[in-house]
Design a protein around this motif. Structure first.
Motif, mmCIF file in Angstrom:
data_model
loop_
_atom_site.group_PDB
_atom_site.id
_atom_site.type_symbol
_atom_site.label_atom_id
_atom_site.label_comp_id
_atom_site.label_asym_id
_atom_site.label_seq_id
_atom_site.Cartn_x
_atom_site.Cartn_y
_atom_site.Cartn_z
ATOM 1 N N ARG A 270 35.777 55.870 48.824
ATOM 2 C CA ARG A 270 35.623 56.265 47.524
ATOM 3 C C ARG A 270 34.815 55.167 46.849
ATOM 4 O O ARG A 270 35.012 53.893 47.302
ATOM 5 C CB ARG A 270 37.074 56.470 46.745
ATOM 6 C CG ARG A 270 37.937 55.514 46.818
ATOM 7 C CD ARG A 270 37.765 54.250 46.358
ATOM 8 N NE ARG A 270 39.151 53.361 46.277
ATOM 9 C CZ ARG A 270 39.124 52.171 45.586
ATOM 10 N NH1 ARG A 270 38.092 51.586 45.273
ATOM 11 N NH2 ARG A 270 40.380 51.542 45.313
ATOM 12 N N ALA B 206 34.774 53.311 43.051
ATOM 13 C CA ALA B 206 35.710 53.573 41.849
ATOM 14 C C ALA B 206 34.931 52.635 40.776
ATOM 15 O O ALA B 206 35.889 51.342 40.264
ATOM 16 C CB ALA B 206 36.972 53.094 42.285
ATOM 17 N N PRO B 207 33.823 52.584 40.230
ATOM 18 C CA PRO B 207 33.168 51.787 39.352
ATOM 19 C C PRO B 207 33.954 51.862 37.942
ATOM 20 O O PRO B 207 34.679 52.998 37.466
ATOM 21 C CB PRO B 207 31.698 52.329 39.242
ATOM 22 C CG PRO B 207 31.797 53.802 39.417
ATOM 23 C CD PRO B 207 32.894 53.895 40.528
ATOM 24 N N SER B 208 33.839 50.797 36.984
ATOM 25 C CA SER B 208 34.396 50.737 35.601
ATOM 26 C C SER B 208 33.133 50.927 34.918
ATOM 27 O O SER B 208 32.241 50.031 35.030
ATOM 28 C CB SER B 208 35.061 49.519 35.458
ATOM 29 O OG SER B 208 35.914 49.165 36.328
ATOM 30 N N GLU C 196 36.602 54.666 36.778
ATOM 31 C CA GLU C 196 37.647 53.855 36.253
ATOM 32 C C GLU C 196 37.533 53.323 34.971
ATOM 33 O O GLU C 196 37.335 52.154 34.622
ATOM 34 C CB GLU C 196 38.083 52.610 37.276
ATOM 35 C CG GLU C 196 38.341 53.333 38.591
ATOM 36 C CD GLU C 196 39.207 52.512 39.633
ATOM 37 O OE1 GLU C 196 39.443 50.980 39.464
ATOM 38 O OE2 GLU C 196 40.022 53.189 40.343
ATOM 39 N N TYR D 232 45.679 48.613 36.123
ATOM 40 C CA TYR D 232 44.997 48.866 37.248
ATOM 41 C C TYR D 232 45.712 48.963 38.345
ATOM 42 O O TYR D 232 45.572 49.988 39.137
ATOM 43 C CB TYR D 232 43.791 47.847 37.596
ATOM 44 C CG TYR D 232 43.160 47.654 38.915
ATOM 45 C CD1 TYR D 232 42.480 48.360 39.287
ATOM 46 C CD2 TYR D 232 43.587 46.551 39.758
ATOM 47 C CE1 TYR D 232 41.771 48.581 40.513
ATOM 48 C CE2 TYR D 232 43.236 46.513 40.958
ATOM 49 C CZ TYR D 232 42.274 47.632 41.421
ATOM 50 O OH TYR D 232 41.827 47.432 42.857
ATOM 51 N N VAL E 257 45.468 52.548 40.363
ATOM 52 C CA VAL E 257 44.563 52.474 41.453
ATOM 53 C C VAL E 257 45.416 53.226 42.857
ATOM 54 O O VAL E 257 44.944 53.833 43.615
ATOM 55 C CB VAL E 257 43.935 51.201 41.767
ATOM 56 C CG1 VAL E 257 44.942 50.191 42.404
ATOM 57 C CG2 VAL E 257 42.681 51.324 42.753
ATOM 58 N N ARG F 58 35.975 47.406 48.959
ATOM 59 C CA ARG F 58 35.827 46.760 47.622
ATOM 60 C C ARG F 58 35.369 45.300 47.780
ATOM 61 O O ARG F 58 35.787 44.695 48.845
ATOM 62 C CB ARG F 58 36.942 47.235 46.767
ATOM 63 C CG ARG F 58 38.226 46.683 47.201
ATOM 64 C CD ARG F 58 39.435 46.915 46.355
ATOM 65 N NE ARG F 58 40.912 46.415 46.826
ATOM 66 C CZ ARG F 58 41.818 46.842 46.603
ATOM 67 N NH1 ARG F 58 42.034 48.189 45.649
ATOM 68 N NH2 ARG F 58 42.920 46.505 47.269
ATOM 69 N N LEU G 122 39.557 41.025 45.229
ATOM 70 C CA LEU G 122 40.681 42.082 45.088
ATOM 71 C C LEU G 122 41.498 41.782 46.209
ATOM 72 O O LEU G 122 42.572 42.602 46.458
ATOM 73 C CB LEU G 122 40.381 43.376 44.774
ATOM 74 C CG LEU G 122 39.714 43.661 43.486
ATOM 75 C CD1 LEU G 122 38.960 44.966 43.127
ATOM 76 C CD2 LEU G 122 40.849 43.536 42.399
HETATM 77 N N1 GLU Z 1 37.256 49.592 39.022
HETATM 78 C C1 GLU Z 1 36.967 48.134 39.872
HETATM 79 C C2 GLU Z 1 35.822 47.620 39.800
HETATM 80 O O1 GLU Z 1 34.933 48.306 39.118
HETATM 81 C C3 GLU Z 1 37.098 48.764 41.355
HETATM 82 C C4 GLU Z 1 38.690 48.472 41.848
HETATM 83 C C5 GLU Z 1 38.755 48.948 43.394
HETATM 84 O O2 GLU Z 1 37.867 49.194 44.248
HETATM 85 O O3 GLU Z 1 40.065 49.183 43.803
HETATM 86 O O4 GLU Z 1 35.795 46.560 39.931
#
Ligand code: GLU
Length: 315
Positions: free
Chosen positions: A12, A14-16, A48, A198, A202, A216, A220
């Motif tokens: 996946r 998962a952009p903010s 996200e 988050y 997530v 990612r 993180l």
């Molecule tokens: N939404 C997060 C971001 O844009 C990514 C989080 C993830 O991939 O777990 O940095």
């Protein structure tokens, strides 16, 4: 390495949607896409947008447009919610998070925390060298597990963590061990203003969407310990994790959405999509020279063994 089981890999992105994507976001997207596509897997686009102040639907539209332009196509998700595990925008998933918060409350490990930011700063556990704040435990019930008591004041929902080592094998960085109590501390699942954290969102989303691989940024890595703890408590099986180097500007600082010239607006004016993919593939260590290439042309040579561990400067 051969897949041990016959589950189709599912990754996946998962952009903010808080701004235009930059080269660092696309770097992560490309590696995630290549990893699952090179094994015949599926790719999900999850938006996200938990932060209502900073998230904008026009940014989500631009992200989708950039991904199409780069030829990084997804099978499920995005703004039109195609797929069986939707909604794929976190802003539409409150009821789902609510359900899993209730399940966590049943463990007796969640407590209502009325501490303000100032209280937390004043009572935090001994200082972390990297500036992280570890909750000092002011609202934590003396004896856990305890049955959940709803405080009368506005409160966040906080999860107790034990003094336990969480260990996992990262695809890029190898074996990682995170001590929950000393590295993370009790953490928030829902803020006092009702916003979902988050960490909870997530884990619930990755599990409910059947994600088998999370790719990612390495910023993180530490969060993965908290997330593995949630996987355990909720009885989900965890995906594998591949953290990737961060992309830095010419001054060696991590790219942010404010970095002039590194956003997709400027990049699309200056370069073709193949130029951008070629540069990113070279930065990752997949090819030696930044020659133009499509994502599909990289599928045969993609190998996690080639991916660099050190943070990379944009070229
Ligand atoms: N939404 C997060 C971001 O844009 C990514 C989080 C993830 O991939 O777990 O940095």
């Amino acid at each position: 390495m051969k897949e041990i089981c016959n589950i189709i890999p599912k990754g996946r992105f998962a952009p903010s949607p808080t701004g235009r994507m930059h080269m660092g976001n696309v770097f992560t997207a490309l590696l995630s896409w290549l990893s699952v596509r090179s094994r015949g897997g599926k790719w999900v686009l999850r938006i996200e947008d938990l932060d209502p102040q900073r998230s904008k639907v026009e940014h989500s539209r631009r992200i989708e447009d950039d991904l199409h332009w780069l030829e990084l196509e997804w099978d499920e998700g995005g703004l039109d919610n195609s797929g069986d595990a939707g909604p794929y925008c976190q802003s539409g998933r409150h009821g789902i998070y609510e359900r899993f918060l209730s399940r966590l409350k049943e463990t007796g490990l969640v407590y209502g925390c009325t501490c303000t930011r100032a209280d937390i700063m004043a009572t935090q556990a001994p200082h972390q060298s990297d500036g992280r704040v570890i909750y000092g435990g002011r609202c934590r019930p003396g004896c856990l597990p305890a049955s959940y008591i709803e405080p009368h004041k506005p409160h966040s929902e906080r999860l107790y963590v034990p003094d336990r080592m969480m260990t996992f094998d990262d695809v890029v960085y190898g074996r990682q061990s995170v001590n929950l109590a000393s590295h993370c501390g009790d953490f928030v699942l829902r803020r006092a203003d009702g916003a979902w954290a988050y960490q909870l969102a997530v884990v619930v989303d990755d599990a409910m969407m059947g994600i088998t691989e999370v790719v990612r940024g390495n910023d993180l890595l530490l969060s993965t310990g908290q997330q593995l703890y949630l996987y355990d408590l909720l009885g989900f099986s965890a995906p594998r994790f591949a953290h990737v180097p961060l992309v830095c500007n010419k001054a060696g600082q991590r790219l942010s959405k404010r970095d002039a010239g590194m956003g997709m607006d400027e990049m699309r004016l200056k370069y073709s999509s193949e130029d951008i993919i070629g540069r990113l593939a070279c930065m990752a260590g997949l090819i030696d020279e930044p020659q133009p290439v499509t994502p599909s042309a990289l599928l045969d040579i993609f190998d996690w063994e080639k991916v660099r561990k050190e943070d990379v400067c944009v070229i």
